[in-house]
Structure formats: C-alpha cells, structure tokens
Design an enzyme around this catalytic site. Sequence first.
Site, PDB file in Angstrom:
ATOM      1  N   HIS A 230      -9.577   2.502  -0.119  1.00 19.30           N
ATOM      2  CA  HIS A 230      -8.169   2.785  -0.419  1.00 19.30           C
ATOM      3  C   HIS A 230      -7.261   1.807   0.326  1.00 19.30           C
ATOM      4  CE1 HIS A 230      -4.720   5.765  -0.985  1.00 19.30           C
ATOM      5  NE2 HIS A 230      -4.258   4.993  -0.012  1.00 19.30           N
ATOM      6  N   GLU A 231      -7.481   1.660   1.628  1.00 19.91           N
ATOM      7  CA  GLU A 231      -6.616   0.780   2.420  1.00 19.91           C
ATOM      8  C   GLU A 231      -6.791  -0.684   2.029  1.00 19.91           C
ATOM      9  OE1 GLU A 231      -4.264   2.023   3.992  1.00 19.91           O
ATOM     10  OE2 GLU A 231      -5.005   4.088   3.974  1.00 19.91           O
ATOM     11  N   HIS A 234      -4.787  -1.397  -1.016  1.00 18.81           N
ATOM     12  CA  HIS A 234      -3.388  -1.690  -0.674  1.00 18.81           C
ATOM     13  C   HIS A 234      -3.241  -3.157  -0.270  1.00 18.81           C
ATOM     14  CE1 HIS A 234      -1.645   2.182  -1.105  1.00 18.81           C
ATOM     15  NE2 HIS A 234      -2.147   2.742  -0.019  1.00 18.81           N
ATOM     16  N   HIS A 240       0.167   3.337  -4.632  1.00 22.06           N
ATOM     17  CA  HIS A 240      -0.394   4.652  -4.939  1.00 22.06           C
ATOM     18  C   HIS A 240      -0.212   4.990  -6.413  1.00 22.06           C
ATOM     19  CE1 HIS A 240       0.131   5.769  -0.464  1.00 22.06           C
ATOM     20  NE2 HIS A 240      -1.149   5.605  -0.715  1.00 22.06           N
TER      21      HIS A 240
END
Length: 532
Positions: A230-231, A234, A240
């Site tokens: 997830h990070e 980014h 998101h």
Amino acid sequence: MISKNTSFCGFLILVLATCMSAQFVSNESIKLHDILKPSATHRLFDTLQYSVEEQYSDSHLSFDVSTIYNYSEKPISIGKLNKKYRDILFEGDMAISYKQLSMIVNGSTEYRKAIKSRRRGNKINGESTDRTKRQAYLDNNYPATIWKNGVAFMFHESLTPIAKTAILKAVHFWYRETCIEFHPRTFQKEYLLFIGNDDGCWSTVGRDASQGKQVVSIGNGCEHFGVTSHELAHALGIFHEQSRFDRDESVVFNPRVVERDLLFNFAKISPRQMSTYGLPYDIGSVMHYTPTEFSNIPSIPTLAAIDTNLQQTMGQLEGPSFVDVHIMNQHYQCQEKCPTQAPCQNGGFTNSRNCKVCKCPTGFGGAYCQLIASSFSPFCGGYLNAEETTRRFDITIRQSTTTRSKTCVYHIKAPEGKRIIIDILKIDSKCIEGCWQDGLELKMKKDFRPVGYRFCCPESSRRKVISEGNMVPFMVFSKEHDFSVSFEYSFVSTSAGFDDEKNDSDVIVDNLDGVFVSDTSLLQRIGFRRQL
C-alpha cells in the site's frame, strides 16, 4: 536491475548482497516532522474540511444495520496505526508536500464548483463534466510524477529484519506485476528511503524531483505485505480508492460519525490530480479505507457500501487487488511496451513482461484468462452447473499446525439468459474487516475485475445474492484459520426474483488435502464418491 525471471528468493539474495555496501544503508535520523510542518498544512486541511462539510451538509446517518459485525478481533488499519500523526498526514498515511496539497485543494474547490455548474446544465471548458469518469490517475505534472527511469531505493538502519522482508516483498510484487524497474540505490539523487525509526506507516505520493530523497516509513506494526505494498503504491503515484471523484456512486459517507477536524480526510480528489483510466471503483482495493476509518463510534461505519453485499469486502490488508495492478500498469504505460496486445478475455490485460500472455482477474487463468484459475489442491475447484432445482454446496478448508495459503476456485455456470441465485446457509470463520484472511468471495457482477462479495462473518448466514449474468466465479480461501461455508444455488430467468424453494441434493464428502467438499456433480467429475 532485476531479471524478469528472478524469483522472490533470488531477488532477496540479490538485494541482501547489495545491502552490504555502505551506500545502501542510511543512519540519518529522519522523522515526519522533519518533512512536513503542521502550521503550513493546517490551513489547507481547514479548506478541505469546509469543502467536505458543504458537500455533505444535507447528509443523514445512513448504513444498513446488517453491516454491523461482531469482529473476532479489534479492527486494525493503517490509519489507526498512524493515530499519532492525524494532524499532519493527509488521509491517514500520505505525507503530502505543501505544493502538492495546494494543488489538491484548488482542484477540489474548482471541481466542486464544476459539479454545481453541471447540475445547472452548463459545460466545463466546452465539454460536459460527465467525461471525467473516463479519465485516469494522474496530475497536471504527469508523466514527470512517475519513475520512468526506475526506482532506486535504500534502507535505514533502524528497519527490523521483518520490516525489510515485507518491503522487499512489496518491491518484488510491483516489479513482477508491472513494467516498473527497481534497483538498490548506489549514487542516485532521486530515490526512496525506507525508514523504521519513526512511528507509523506513511509515504509521499509519486515521484517528486524537488525532494530528491523521498521517505517511506514502515514503523512498528506496519511490517505486513498489505501495508508495505500500500505505502509503496503511494510512492509510485497512487492515491486512495475512496478519494475517487466518483466514489459516491459506490459508497455512502457518514460525516456525522467523524470528528469535525478530521473531515478533510474524506475530501475527493478532482480529475486534475486523479484519474481512473475507465477502471471500475474497487471496494476491495488495498488502497481503500476500512469501513470504520476515523469513526468516533467504532461500530458505525464512516463508509457504507451502497451494495451492502460488498461491505465485508472493504478494508482488506491482504495485498493489491487486480484493479490495483491494472491501474498501476496503466499509470506507467506498461502496455505500450508490447507491439501487439494479447487477446485477453474476462477483463484481463496484456502482461508487459511477457506480451504473449495476460494478467487475469482473480478466478481466471490460462494464457488469455479463458480458463478457471488453478486451486491449491487437485481435490477442490472446478465447474459447477446450476439447475432450476436447488443444489447444495458445502466446503471446509482446514489448517494444520503449519498454516499455508489455501484457495479453491470454482465457476458456477447457468444457461444463457439465466441468472444464478446463491443462498448462504452458514459460515464458520474468523470475522475480520475486509475478510482477507479466510472467507468466501463471490463474483456476482458481469464485470469480473473488481473484488467480489466477500463473506467471513457468521452474520452473513441466510443471505441471498443474485448474479447479473449466467456465470459466477467464486473462491473459498483460508490463510490462517479453518473456514467452512454452506450454500444453495440454482438458476432463474433474468426477470425472476428470489426463490425460496429448497431441494437438497445428495451429500458427498471429499476429505483429501484437508478439504471437505459436498457437491454431487463436482465429486462425480473428479471420480471420488463416498456416501456420508
């Protein structure tokens, strides 16, 4: 650079060998407050807060009481792990620069005005704003915000071995599933620095040449593939999922259970900074908030799926979904690397690392996604034929003392022009947000790309769902605990409603490989028949 045939183990050995070089390990002390200054961002957060308040001023508390679940353990999320930094992080885990946040605020304000104009029947820049749905994940600086020349990365000495492994799994995943190249940093001026000396899990968004070194924090509690992937997403440029400007078509936001000074976290990103590439909203995205993110009443969701059967799908931390992977490939223009596109079926797309085959939605396999995906055992998975009379399906997947991921993949088929009704009779499982450890996933939509209906909570028993088309791929999976589900299925005409008639078929059991399956037609197909 990593060879396209490198396995994760080979990749791990390669990186660990590189780690021996001094320039790959940093001992510089870096914390979030060294990167962002609250005084600069608070004014912009206030503007977003007012924007959210205005947009949802007439909203009422809206959620289905059937979506309140008795979770087996206290829900965890990236936002909860970052509670200490709620006043400075954007949307719970993004370390947005002042310049980038200013662009988001300006874009959000202008887009809100444009929507008001559209409601009055006006056009924006000579075109209807309805076209925004066909745009993609990029801002005004694209493609300067992607890592076109590959991603150099290095570790801070504070990272634990577990954190390093979780980071490397994420790096290897995004390498394998996209055309993005990664390499340990040598002397590059622009690179990702993974740190573990600060609290929380957070990252910058996209490549920012003005920063040079971009920090990704994997602190205590964040050492999980779902978090690191997830990070890293980014850092590669992805926002998101619930920030999408079209989110209100898929989820209902309940501002009344969010503290006023945290409302800015629910601002939508305008098409100027975010694009969707025409891909569907995916409630099962690893980039999606959990249902109760920022809720001051833990049992009441801040985000409620309009299709309530998707509520348990929201908030998974297993890892990136098929749509997440597809968006990243589009964002990095990976398919342009292939001179011709493969004839992918069922929503698949060309694999840029092997242009002759496709990346397939969950539940599908084969070179062109034309087949059912393989199961973990030859004694489960396969095709089931729906009939007008109700059939019953039971399955139990057991874990031994040494747990491993086990998934059984099935496709239920009905004649053309028919729809499939599934009546869930009983679920015995650990109930967690996102149902990502153990559960049942039903793909009831005609679009097989997003994550389907996931169920893992006993409260889902006696729930009926009906398909849009005449095929339902479904997956039964167990990663940590025993899982058991029973349901009935049949087909009806496209215009029919639910039918409560029941007609049990013979119950058959197969207990090989720790899997217990009951379905007459399936066990006849695999040639294993034993009366219970």
